[in-house]
Write a protein that holds these residues in place. Structure first.
Motif, short mmCIF file in Angstrom:
data_model
loop_
_atom_site.label_atom_id
_atom_site.label_comp_id
_atom_site.label_asym_id
_atom_site.label_seq_id
_atom_site.Cartn_x
_atom_site.Cartn_y
_atom_site.Cartn_z
N THR A 275 0.88 -1.15 0.11
CA THR A 275 0.18 0.04 -0.07
C THR A 275 0.85 1.28 -0.16
O THR A 275 0.27 2.39 -0.11
N VAL A 276 2.02 1.01 -0.08
CA VAL A 276 2.98 2.41 0.22
C VAL A 276 4.13 2.19 -0.95
O VAL A 276 4.55 1.22 -1.08
N ILE A 277 4.64 3.26 -1.72
CA ILE A 277 5.58 3.03 -2.75
C ILE A 277 6.67 3.89 -2.15
O ILE A 277 6.47 5.14 -1.54
N LYS A 278 7.95 3.77 -2.13
CA LYS A 278 9.08 4.13 -1.77
C LYS A 278 9.89 4.47 -2.97
O LYS A 278 10.09 3.72 -4.13
N ASP A 279 10.78 5.79 -2.90
CA ASP A 279 11.92 5.92 -3.82
C ASP A 279 13.07 5.24 -3.53
O ASP A 279 13.38 4.48 -2.59
N ILE A 280 14.23 5.43 -4.45
CA ILE A 280 15.37 4.79 -4.08
C ILE A 280 16.09 5.27 -2.86
O ILE A 280 17.14 4.73 -2.46
N ASP B 121 14.37 5.35 -0.09
CA ASP B 121 13.60 4.90 0.94
C ASP B 121 12.40 5.97 1.38
O ASP B 121 11.98 5.56 2.58
N GLU B 122 12.19 6.97 0.65
CA GLU B 122 11.26 7.89 1.07
C GLU B 122 10.05 7.37 0.35
O GLU B 122 9.86 6.77 -0.68
N GLN B 123 9.07 7.63 1.32
CA GLN B 123 7.57 7.30 1.06
C GLN B 123 6.77 8.06 0.21
O GLN B 123 6.49 9.31 0.67
N THR B 124 6.54 7.91 -0.92
CA THR B 124 6.25 8.91 -2.09
C THR B 124 4.91 8.65 -2.38
O THR B 124 4.25 9.79 -2.96
N TYR B 125 4.23 7.53 -2.11
CA TYR B 125 2.53 7.43 -2.49
C TYR B 125 2.09 6.38 -1.68
O TYR B 125 2.65 5.46 -1.26
N VAL B 126 0.85 6.73 -1.19
CA VAL B 126 0.08 5.60 -0.17
C VAL B 126 -1.27 5.38 -0.60
O VAL B 126 -1.94 6.39 -1.10
N ASN C 248 7.84 9.75 11.13
CA ASN C 248 6.41 9.93 10.88
C ASN C 248 6.07 8.99 9.71
O ASN C 248 5.35 9.70 8.74
N ILE C 249 6.41 7.83 9.67
CA ILE C 249 6.40 7.09 8.46
C ILE C 249 5.25 5.93 8.36
O ILE C 249 5.22 5.46 9.76
#
Length: 521
Positions: A286-291, A293-298, A318-319
């Motif tokens: 349910t969560v997309i991370k970038d390279i 490791d930042e959560q970019t989409y939920v 706060n992730i």
């Protein structure tokens, strides 16, 4: 309301005292004569208690087995490590049997009292409850179950193969459908907290349940699931099914005692923060991370069903973080740190509803059937059914976003964004069968044991068994074993079932499962 409460509590006392599981029914037959109780008097407790039973089992069993949550608040509960005992098997067997028994009694009463509406509803509910019993245990009594009270009844019902049980359930659903078609009158619509006595709605549920069970056995060619699904789709006037979320089989609780949700008095600690946390499995889906490791989409549903761990000391960024299902005891504390919770404000309201089945599931069934060639349409139609399903699921949860501590609003553009994301895009998927399975898994969140059943049928999503799941040799339970009481009180018939299925363990697959059909894990 006080009088209603007394009546319902009094009646439930009668139900609990006279009908429990197969064994107690067989050794202490219910001596209440048919006709002494009105069938309508049994309906309301069966519906509302059944809805709460569904909520409890999805939280307690389903979520832990299929890695929606993991109890990492200690070692008092270790279901996610597959620590499941004979006492657990007995409890689950008794629970489904109790509902099967009571709804069979309601059926007998409705026939005697010529209440055709409740006769049909009783058949639908019997299949709902008994399909779960067979899907948990495999071969079970069906044709001879719960008839000890009758003149020619037996105290030792035969166990029928799962194939035979499914064939009889299909027959019962067809019979119920024919009764609904006559539009019998539901005498007291106020008793029906799901459909208000609408026979059209109950008929749609009945036939949608038929689709669910046809898909369950679709891996067995001898069941002709594709032909039967096509028959339903090609005859909407004969077999009406869910066409929108307005048709969902959802028990609506008023919030007034005794019409209260299972978790009405459950605090956040009991529901989630002191035990059951969201898992890595759920978060990664349910969560997309970038390279970096930042959560970019939920996924827009996640903030409605879940809640970030509010402690900045354990969740400083706060992730969304998940714990590890099946984690070993020595690694449990580290895995648990900062893990997200279930959203108590949404899920534990006094009037939070309970859903037996929804429109999204029907659309997922048709998507899979189209993709596999069980029905016409191929990938083109499959994509449309699939996108209908995801949309319906998000829209269903969107209605509850208002109850979150921080209200969540989901727009049409949010749904479009999800369907175009790497999480849910049909066009980006390299394996559309897996995509359907993964998104169906998410859509089945909080719906009884369905995600567990579907995982065993499809193998999706791909789950990672933790290094602490030692209690079943790192094998996710493929069934629940017959309890010792069943083996002792009906030994001959139970042993015949074991001889058909295989050893009475949690490693023996049920007949319709992927593992039983192809040997897949």
């Amino acid at each position: 309301m006080h009088k209603i409460k007394i009546i319902i509590i009094g009646f439930l006392t009668v139900m609990i005292s006279c009908t429990t599981d197969f064994e107690e029914t067989n050794t202490n037959p219910n001596t209440t004569n048919v006709g002494q109780i009105k069938a309508s008097g049994m309906f309301e407790p069966l519906l509302y208690n059944g809805g709460n039973f569904w909520l409890n089992y999805t939280w307690y069993w389903n979520n832990e087995l299929v890695q929606f949550t993991a109890f990492t608040g200690g070692t008092t509960r270790q279901e996610h490590r597959y620590f499941i005992s004979d006492a657990n098997w007995q409890s689950v067997w008794n629970a489904y049997s109790r509902y099967g028994n009571n709804v069979t009694h309601m059926y007998d009463l409705s026939v005697e009292q010529e209440d055709r509406s409740l006769e049909a509803i009783a058949m639908t509910l019997k299949v709902l409850y008994m399909s779960n019993l067979t899907d948990m245990f495999g071969d079970i009594p069906y044709s001879e179950a719960f008839n000890a009270r009758k003149a020619n009844g037996t105290t030792k019902p035969k166990f029928e193969s799962q194939k035979e049980v499914y064939e009889q359930m299909f027959e019962d659903l067809n019979t119920a459908n024919a009764i609904y078609a006559t539009n019998p009158v539901f005498e007291k619509p106020s008793l029906d907290g799901m459909y208000g006595g609408s026979m059209d709605k109950w008929r749609k549920f009945n036939n949608s349940l038929y689709l669910r069970l046809l898909m369950r056995v679709s891996g067995r060619p001898e069941m002709n699931a594709g032909t039967k699904i096509s028959e339903i789709l090609n005859n909407p006037s004969l077999y009406p099914i869910f066409t929108s979320n307005a048709d969902n089989a959802t028990v609506v609780f008023s919030g007034n005692d005794p019409y209260r949700s299972q978790f009405a008095d459950t605090n956040e600690g009991t529901l989630t923060s002191s035990g059951r946390k969201l898992t890595e499995q759920l978060i990664k889906m349910t969560v997309i991370k970038d390279i970096n490791d930042e959560q970019t989409y939920v996924d827009p549903r996640l903030p409605i069903i879940g809640k970030k761990n509010p402690s900045l000391s354990t969740n400083p960024n706060n992730i969304w973080k998940g714990t590890i299902a099946g984690v070993s005891e020595q690694n449990q504390s580290a895995a648990d740190r900062g893990s997200s919770w279930l959203n108590t404000a949404v899920l534990a309201r006094v009037n939070a509803p309970a859903t037996f089945m929804d429109y999204a599931e029907v659309q997922f069934i048709l998507a899979e059937a189209s993709l596999k060639g069980l029905i016409p349409g191929g990938p083109t139609e499959a994509k449309q059914y699939y996108e209908n399903a995801v949309t319906a699921s998000v829209q269903k949860w969107a209605e509850y976003g208002q109850f979150s501590e921080t209200p969540v609003t989901i727009t049409d553009s949010d749904i479009t964004e999800l369907l175009q994301s790497d999480l849910a895009s049909w066009d980006k998927a390299t394996n559309t069968a897996e995509l359907i399975g993964n998104q169906k898994y998410l859509a089945l969140f909080w719906i009884g044991m369905e995600a567990y059943h579907e995982y065993r049928r499809t193998g999706y999503p791909v789950l990672t068994v933790g290094d602490g799941a030692i209690f079943n040799d790192y094998i996710l339970p493929t069934r629940f074993a017959y309890p010792t009481t069943t083996l002792a009180t009906n030994s001959k018939n139970a042993q015949e079932a074991i001889d058909r299925m295989g050893p009475n363990t949690m490693k023996t697959p049920v007949w319709w499962s992927k593992q039983a059909i192809s040997g897949g894990n």
